[in-house]
Design a protein around this motif. Structure first.
Motif, PDB file in Angstrom:
ATOM      1  N   GLY A 196       1.304  -1.667   0.095  1.00 48.30           N
ATOM      2  CA  GLY A 196       0.050  -0.069  -0.021  1.00 48.30           C
ATOM      3  C   GLY A 196       1.051   0.924   0.006  1.00 48.30           C
ATOM      4  N   ASP A 197       2.756   1.327   0.074  1.00 51.64           N
ATOM      5  CA  ASP A 197       2.777   2.163   0.130  1.00 51.64           C
ATOM      6  C   ASP A 197       3.198   2.443  -1.136  1.00 51.64           C
ATOM      7  N   VAL A 230       1.563  -3.961  -4.023  1.00 48.61           N
ATOM      8  CA  VAL A 230       0.248  -4.039  -3.955  1.00 48.61           C
ATOM      9  C   VAL A 230       0.460  -5.612  -3.687  1.00 48.61           C
ATOM     10  N   PRO A 231      -0.240  -6.091  -3.215  1.00 43.00           N
ATOM     11  CA  PRO A 231      -0.622  -7.665  -3.465  1.00 43.00           C
ATOM     12  C   PRO A 231      -0.189  -8.357  -4.744  1.00 43.00           C
ATOM     13  N   GLY A 232       0.446  -9.548  -5.163  1.00 50.61           N
ATOM     14  CA  GLY A 232       0.350 -10.172  -5.863  1.00 50.61           C
ATOM     15  C   GLY A 232      -0.966 -10.189  -7.269  1.00 50.61           C
ATOM     16  N   ASP A 233      -2.047 -10.392  -6.402  1.00 46.14           N
ATOM     17  CA  ASP A 233      -3.799 -10.896  -6.678  1.00 46.14           C
ATOM     18  C   ASP A 233      -4.228  -9.435  -7.202  1.00 46.14           C
ATOM     19  N   GLU A 234      -3.858  -8.345  -6.475  1.00 52.74           N
ATOM     20  CA  GLU A 234      -4.358  -6.727  -7.156  1.00 52.74           C
ATOM     21  C   GLU A 234      -3.145  -6.329  -7.968  1.00 52.74           C
ATOM     22  N   VAL A 235      -2.393  -6.482  -8.633  1.00 60.62           N
ATOM     23  CA  VAL A 235      -1.758  -5.223  -9.186  1.00 60.62           C
ATOM     24  C   VAL A 235      -2.288  -5.066 -10.918  1.00 60.62           C
ATOM     25  N   GLU A 258       5.983 -10.223  -7.914  1.00 55.98           N
ATOM     26  CA  GLU A 258       6.777  -8.758  -6.581  1.00 55.98           C
ATOM     27  C   GLU A 258       6.095  -8.552  -6.128  1.00 55.98           C
ATOM     28  N   GLY A 259       4.879  -8.208  -6.446  1.00 60.31           N
ATOM     29  CA  GLY A 259       3.705  -6.662  -6.166  1.00 60.31           C
ATOM     30  C   GLY A 259       4.009  -5.441  -6.385  1.00 60.31           C
TER      31      GLY A 259
END
Length: 157
Positions: A91-92, A109-114, A147-148
């Protein structure tokens, strides 16, 4: 009301009218005509209210007009961008000036939300306004889901 000079982003355009937003103040002006503007165009211009009711505005003078290209790149963030993100929490946002002109924004970002985050950046009106303030003509979004990391590059011409 008096005329205003500034940097404006076109947020809506039709054959007979357009809507522009001042990128510094976020004030919105409805233009009574469309002087060949398209959504995402950036104007360095002077606008003034049209008499008698001063509800709509007109473009008095255009010093510069350009388009902002939004690119969802197939490339991954650079090694440097990944290094910037390495110490960031989910989130940063890490902002870094580019050598010369422009900026790079890197998000964890969480990998599944990229992919969804990349779409959000490309659809966000503020992305265009930020590009206009930075005098960029191209916004390039790069992502690495494994890598998010999401990078947003505001690039000059």
């Amino acid at each position: 009301m008096t005329e205003r000079t500034g940097t404006f982003v076109v947020t809506h355009a039709e054959p007979d009218s357009a809507v522009v937003r001042d990128v510094q103040t976020a004030q919105v002006h409805t233009l009574a005509s469309n002087p060949d503007l398209e959504v995402h165009d950036v104007l360095e211009a002077t606008v003034a209210p049209e008499p008698p009711m001063e509800v709509t505005w007109e473009v008095i003078e255009v010093d510069d007009q350009r388009s902002i290209e939004l690119v969802d790149s197939d490339l991954e963030p650079t090694t440097y961008e990944k290094e910037l993100a390495a110490d960031a929490e989910i989130g940063d946002l890490v902002q870094e000036e580019r050598a010369g002109t422009g900026e790079i924004h890197v998000f964890r970002v969480p990998g599944d939300e990229v992919a969804a985050a990349a779409d959000d950046v490309l659809e966000d009106e503020e992305t265009i306004a930020r590009a206009a303030r930075l005098e960029a003509v191209r916004v390039e979004v790069r992502s690495a889901a494994d890598e998010g990391v999401l990078s947003v590059r505001y690039l000059p011409d």
